[in-house]
Scaffold this active site. Structure first.
Site: not given
Lengths: 211, 200, 211, 200
Positions: D99, D102-104
């Site tokens: 991701c 962001c950091s999904c």
């Protein structure tokens, strides 16, 4: 390289604060860093200015953004002095009494394959397009203008081609051109209708726009 | 980068200095010379060039044709001044200078650049939203005036010739130069209006 | 926004270090930051997840890059709690006993003008192009794929359109598509010939490629 | 941002917590619940899904057709698991998840993402130079194998079904699941080779 240094057009930055009666240097170490930068290039002759600019570009991005300008100057200079064998990283850290963050290494294939252009290919008034190159090393065509068309306002003298100079390529000089891009084209929906950005670009970075 | 473990920037600067000097690669004298060199590069130089251009039509022509030579006439030359181009503002067009990728500046006529010019904020924003940036900095330009942003991406070093303020007829070059700040030479400010007291 | 968060393809970053047997949280404050992020959205109902993501995007870029992930979580959450009037910045700083850096404000015109697409316009196998939009607010089409052509591999269900949800626009749901881009096209001269990047893109971000 | 003046992150976190709790906007109990919630989300869940797919062809079909439902069969569902898609590696194609913005991550089957997945280094690099990144992380892929990088830019949450290691015929689901790390579920590692001692 598509690095953190290529800031033109990045969003999220705040206000610009102007300091009244700003001194040349705020701190003595800044004057020393400037002198070391200069001396490394003209006295030690460790590296050239293109290598120096690229060395700063190779700083860790988080370090780059939070560092004072003269911390970037010092880091770029120290990194090259180490890379060229004049100083050792271990000795620097020992002398400094703590970690001495240096720039990251040069990419393995830093240059785009661009043929030299010893003769000027463009005239004032010509429409040109910036190539959509993405070399991993030093390149002075900002990302915001790549792929865009503009008009040549002026042809400057020949200067050393920075990509080659920064990476030990064969010496070559080329004219640069002041190329005007419509702001509306660079930033759709944002730029003023009458506004423009003029970028100073080496011949190799450009191609003719077919009429 | 683990910031907490890094030596201070003062310690790091001293480390490079000591290592170079102890190995005999540079001398203390070299470093002192270079540290003081910027004292000769100052925006007062550029202001003098502008004032001369405002008062001497032939100099103005030479400045527009070859700013490097015209600045050298007044003694202003040196590193980062090898190819200077002067950008003349008109009532219809305003010029502003930036270096988005590092912080290149015409040292001999502008001096070493100020912190704001080197900030990521200025470098990122002025090419994209020059009117907003200029307005925040105190210069609210009419939409009728075209804004040209000059990106110092190669070896040309720019200086702006701002509009001569009204009410300065008969001013001496010195008095005119005092109206031209470093910010005006970069294009984020106009030349100052003369104060009530007439200086000749 | 073309902000620091949109990192895909940025060069100059170093090695990735994997920590063996990494715990869920390294520090107790990280668990609290996670809980505050969650509670602000589902208990306080201060803001939605798109506003939350955008709030992190609005952090000062230097702060963003040097912050721990959970510092970004906390900063994005606290900024919205202040912006929505639940907390005051002054009170937070007073309680913290020092500066409490918050995110920068939302841009004045954050959304691109994209008509809603309630019906799916594309099928598996279609060639599509990502629009070259550059909105100043929240947008989930990464810069690295804008302007590029790809092939639809899969059509996902409808999900809330993030640009509108982040900026109080009218609620709309659209299908997203898994669009495959050839790496060689995204990164000329670099990508492996067989390699690709698949990006999950809302219908509004795409246009059909004429055959 | 003047970092030197900022309160510590512990102090800032405590400030938000105290302010919300004192105003009655959240309770200590809410916060305790949410702080412990991630303990149910772990890569062992995804590993169990993979092991089931390796051993149950019908489950594998259901997983490939509708991973959200297939994971829910095993009890794995919840936030960031609303639409899961399983990516099956083949001898000719390797899948890896990122991701960039962001950091999904698919929390119910992968757990909260590890630090390396959230790092700017991984997010910036893996879409551009996946083979180099994977090699640095210990996975040197043949040029014959196509690499597909899946960017989690919308609401789909991915998990990788790695290739079943050779020599695991007859292994139990539990023994197979033990070969599947979080890194394998993201695609930066292969499933582990069974150790000499045969586990059944």
């Amino acid at each position: 390289m598509d690095g953190i240094h290529d800031l033109g057009g990045m969003q999220g930055f705040g206000e610009i604060s102007v300091e009244a009666d700003e001194p040349i240097f705020h701190e003595p170490w800044q004057a020393t860093a400037f002198a070391l930068m200069f001396a490394s290039q003209v006295v030690v002759r460790s590296h050239n200015v293109d290598e120096y600019r690229h060395s700063i570009e190779r700083m860790n991005p988080a370090h780059y953004l939070q560092a004072d300008y003269y911390e970037r100057v010092l880091t770029g200079t120290a990194s090259l002095l180490v890379e060229k064998g004049h100083l050792s990283a271990e000795d620097l850290a020992a002398r400094a009494g703590g970690a001495f963050p240096l720039s990251r290494p040069v990419a393995s294939s830093p240059m785009a394959d661009l043929p030299p252009q010893p003769e000027p290919r463009f005239d004032v008034g010509d429409r040109v397009r910036v190539l959509t190159i993405k070399p991993a090393g030093h390149v002075r065509a900002p990302q915001f203008c790549r792929g865009h068309e503009g008009t040549v306002l002026h042809r400057a003298p020949k200067f050393g081609f920075p990509d080659a100079a920064a990476h030990g390529g064969s010496r070559r000089k080329e004219h640069t051109y002041h190329v005007e891009f419509a702001s509306r084209d660079l930033w759709p929906g944002e730029g003023g209708a009458k506004d423009s950005v003029v970028v100073d670009l080496w011949d190799s970075y450009l191609e003719a726009v077919k009429k | 980068m683990k910031k907490q473990n890094a030596a201070s920037i003062e310690q790091r600067t001293q480390a490079v200095r000591d290592a170079l000097v102890e190995q005999g690669l540079v001398t203390e004298s070299d470093l002192a010379t270079f540290a003081h060199m910027p004292e000769d590069w100052k925006p007062e130089n550029g202001a003098a060039v502008v004032a001369r251009a405002w008062t001497d039509p032939e100099f103005r022509q030479r400045l527009l044709a070859d700013a490097t030579a015209a600045c050298a006439e007044l003694g202003y030359k040196g590193p980062q001044g090898e190819y200077i181009v002067a950008l003349e503002d008109t009532p219809a067009q305003h010029n502003v200078i930036v270096c988005t990728q590092c912080s290149c500046t015409a040292w001999p006529v502008l001096g070493l650049p100020p912190d704001w010019y080197k900030s990521p904020e200025y470098r990122a924003r002025v090419v994209r939203e020059p009117r907003r940036v200029l307005k925040e900095m105190g210069l609210d330009l009419s939409p009728d005036i075209a804004v040209r942003v000059w990106e110092t991406s190669a070896e040309t070093r720019y200086m702006v010739i701002p509009l001569r303020p009204a009410g300065t007829e008969g001013f001496s070059e010195e008095a005119l130069a005092a109206l031209v700040s470093r910010e005006a030479l970069i294009g984020v400010a106009m030349a100052s209006q003369p104060t009530g007291q007439r200086v000749i």
